[in-house]
Design a protein around this motif. Structure first.
Motif, mmCIF file in Angstrom:
data_model
loop_
_atom_site.group_PDB
_atom_site.id
_atom_site.type_symbol
_atom_site.label_atom_id
_atom_site.label_comp_id
_atom_site.label_asym_id
_atom_site.label_seq_id
_atom_site.Cartn_x
_atom_site.Cartn_y
_atom_site.Cartn_z
ATOM 1 N N GLY A 17 2.371 23.812 -3.444
ATOM 2 C CA GLY A 17 3.466 24.769 -3.509
ATOM 3 C C GLY A 17 3.297 25.704 -4.679
ATOM 4 N N ALA A 18 4.371 26.394 -4.990
ATOM 5 C CA ALA A 18 4.338 27.371 -6.078
ATOM 6 C C ALA A 18 5.662 27.352 -6.822
ATOM 7 N N LEU A 19 5.563 27.459 -8.127
ATOM 8 C CA LEU A 19 6.705 27.606 -9.016
ATOM 9 C C LEU A 19 6.478 28.871 -9.837
ATOM 10 N N PRO A 20 7.485 29.360 -10.546
ATOM 11 C CA PRO A 20 7.286 30.573 -11.346
ATOM 12 C C PRO A 20 6.091 30.435 -12.290
ATOM 13 N N GLY A 21 5.079 31.252 -12.089
ATOM 14 C CA GLY A 21 3.919 31.268 -12.970
ATOM 15 C C GLY A 21 2.844 30.269 -12.647
ATOM 16 N N ILE A 22 3.016 29.464 -11.567
ATOM 17 C CA ILE A 22 2.023 28.440 -11.278
ATOM 18 C C ILE A 22 2.004 28.123 -9.779
ATOM 19 N N SER A 23 0.815 27.924 -9.242
ATOM 20 C CA SER A 23 0.654 27.361 -7.905
ATOM 21 C C SER A 23 -0.165 26.082 -8.048
ATOM 22 N N TYR A 24 0.047 25.119 -7.173
ATOM 23 C CA TYR A 24 -0.584 23.824 -7.371
ATOM 24 C C TYR A 24 -0.887 23.142 -6.029
ATOM 25 N N LYS A 25 -1.848 22.240 -6.084
ATOM 26 C CA LYS A 25 -2.119 21.310 -4.997
ATOM 27 C C LYS A 25 -2.472 19.974 -5.628
ATOM 28 N N GLU A 26 -1.705 18.935 -5.281
ATOM 29 C CA GLU A 26 -1.912 17.609 -5.854
ATOM 30 C C GLU A 26 -2.180 16.614 -4.739
ATOM 31 N N THR A 27 -3.103 15.705 -4.983
ATOM 32 C CA THR A 27 -3.476 14.687 -4.005
ATOM 33 C C THR A 27 -3.252 13.306 -4.609
ATOM 34 N N TYR A 28 -2.600 12.445 -3.850
ATOM 35 C CA TYR A 28 -2.324 11.073 -4.274
ATOM 36 C C TYR A 28 -3.025 10.123 -3.308
ATOM 37 N N LYS A 29 -3.655 9.097 -3.836
ATOM 38 C CA LYS A 29 -4.291 8.083 -2.999
ATOM 39 C C LYS A 29 -3.940 6.708 -3.544
ATOM 40 N N VAL A 30 -3.554 5.803 -2.652
ATOM 41 C CA VAL A 30 -3.247 4.424 -3.026
ATOM 42 C C VAL A 30 -4.053 3.499 -2.110
ATOM 43 N N GLU A 31 -4.820 2.605 -2.713
ATOM 44 C CA GLU A 31 -5.601 1.628 -1.955
ATOM 45 C C GLU A 31 -5.217 0.223 -2.400
ATOM 46 N N ASN A 32 -4.986 -0.655 -1.433
ATOM 47 C CA ASN A 32 -4.661 -2.054 -1.714
ATOM 48 C C ASN A 32 -5.762 -2.960 -1.193
ATOM 49 N N ARG A 33 -6.166 -3.933 -2.026
ATOM 50 C CA ARG A 33 -7.174 -4.922 -1.641
ATOM 51 C C ARG A 33 -6.554 -6.307 -1.823
ATOM 52 N N GLU A 34 -6.578 -7.084 -0.769
ATOM 53 C CA GLU A 34 -5.874 -8.376 -0.776
ATOM 54 C C GLU A 34 -6.834 -9.530 -0.510
ATOM 55 N N PHE A 35 -6.664 -10.602 -1.276
ATOM 56 C CA PHE A 35 -7.275 -11.881 -0.925
ATOM 57 C C PHE A 35 -6.160 -12.905 -0.902
ATOM 58 N N SER A 36 -6.010 -13.583 0.229
ATOM 59 C CA SER A 36 -4.877 -14.496 0.363
ATOM 60 C C SER A 36 -5.274 -15.743 1.132
ATOM 61 N N PHE A 37 -4.451 -16.779 0.988
ATOM 62 C CA PHE A 37 -4.621 -18.055 1.668
ATOM 63 C C PHE A 37 -3.332 -18.343 2.431
ATOM 64 N N SER A 38 -3.463 -18.664 3.732
ATOM 65 C CA SER A 38 -2.289 -18.872 4.582
ATOM 66 C C SER A 38 -2.354 -20.218 5.281
ATOM 67 N N ALA A 39 -1.187 -20.754 5.612
ATOM 68 C CA ALA A 39 -1.068 -21.970 6.410
ATOM 69 C C ALA A 39 0.018 -21.744 7.462
ATOM 70 N N ASP A 40 -0.286 -22.105 8.723
ATOM 71 C CA ASP A 40 0.639 -21.887 9.829
ATOM 72 C C ASP A 40 0.909 -23.180 10.587
ATOM 73 N N TYR A 41 2.118 -23.285 11.107
ATOM 74 C CA TYR A 41 2.432 -24.297 12.112
ATOM 75 C C TYR A 41 2.272 -23.627 13.470
ATOM 76 N N VAL A 42 1.514 -24.244 14.368
ATOM 77 C CA VAL A 42 1.190 -23.674 15.676
ATOM 78 C C VAL A 42 1.626 -24.645 16.766
ATOM 79 N N ASP A 43 2.246 -24.113 17.834
ATOM 80 C CA ASP A 43 2.648 -24.970 18.950
ATOM 81 C C ASP A 43 2.694 -24.131 20.221
ATOM 82 N N ASN A 44 2.737 -24.813 21.372
ATOM 83 C CA ASN A 44 2.810 -24.120 22.649
ATOM 84 C C ASN A 44 4.119 -23.342 22.760
ATOM 85 N N LEU A 45 4.038 -22.163 23.354
ATOM 86 C CA LEU A 45 5.225 -21.365 23.621
ATOM 87 C C LEU A 45 5.832 -21.854 24.932
#
Length: 226
Positions: A95-123
């Motif tokens: 965009g533009a403001l008085p006396g300045i024009s701009y372009k900004e880029t934001y990037k967010v990256e998530n990296r996950e390592f996890s351990f899970s346990a589930d109860y499983v049964d017939n539907l």
């Protein structure tokens, strides 16, 4: 902090698997999905490029997600598995403001390592369709990056910065598993996790803060059983 926790999760997975004495099938798989995030991006400071009440968090809340998984059925009703996943999203503001024009880029990256346990049964009484419900514990690393290009009084300027933060992630999941022959199964799941990742850094006098509180993941996985 990240490496010790990862080692402890791996050790717990090995102990749980070995204690089962090969009670069930091992499985490996891949998952893809989409994430709804509670994430905020704010700018402030004496040299803030534009007012701090503007932010682009709404453009950063739906990243894709991909993961690899390895686990074992300890018996007919209990499975444990480790997940290595990642997701990233990018947004821009110009965009533009008085006396300045701009372009900004934001990037967010998530990296996950996890351990899970589930109860499983017939539907109901179906033999090849099952439901699962369980919990997840692990670590999430968030990396936030900012880049800006500005035109001020016919003078071009640029700024950039990035930073990482590690935080505990924990939550619950549920879903359905459909067996596809002897060695394959498909899985449709939903998982809610909490974390408290926060990244703050300064770029040429401006302060940028990225904060992630929770994630709502909907995913589809294909598993190979061996």
């Amino acid at each position: 902090m990240f490496k010790p926790f990862t080692a402890s999760v791996l050790a717990a997975a090995c102990i749980a698997a070995s204690s089962s004495a090969m009670a069930g099938d091992w499985f490996a798989g891949a998952a893809i999905g989409t994430v709804k995030q509670d994430i905020s991006v704010k700018e402030g400071g004496e040299k803030a490029t534009y007012p701090s009440d503007r932010n682009v968090a709404g453009k950063l809340d739906d990243p894709g997600f991909g993961a690899l998984r390895l686990g074992q059925y300890l018996n007919e009703n209990v499975r444990v598995y480790a997940t290595l996943g990642t997701g990233s999203v990018k947004a821009s503001e110009s965009g533009a403001l008085p006396g300045i024009s701009y372009k900004e880029t934001y990037k967010v990256e998530n990296r996950e390592f996890s351990f899970s346990a589930d109860y499983v049964d017939n539907l109901f009484s179906m033999q090849t369709t099952k439901y699962f419900v369980g919990g997840t514990l692990g670590m999430n690393q968030m990396e936030a990056e900012f880049k800006g290009a500005y035109q001020v009084s016919n003078s071009a300027q640029s700024e950039k910065g990035s930073k990482k933060d590690n935080a505990l992630v924990y939550g619950v999941q549920l879903g359905l598993i459909q067996e596809l022959g002897e060695h394959f199964s498909a899985e449709l799941g939903y998982r809610y996790t909490k974390m408290n990742n926060s990244v703050k850094f300064n770029v040429d006098g401006d302060q940028y803060k990225f904060k992630l509180k929770d994630q709502k993941l909907t995913y589809l996985a294909i598993n190979y059983h061996f």
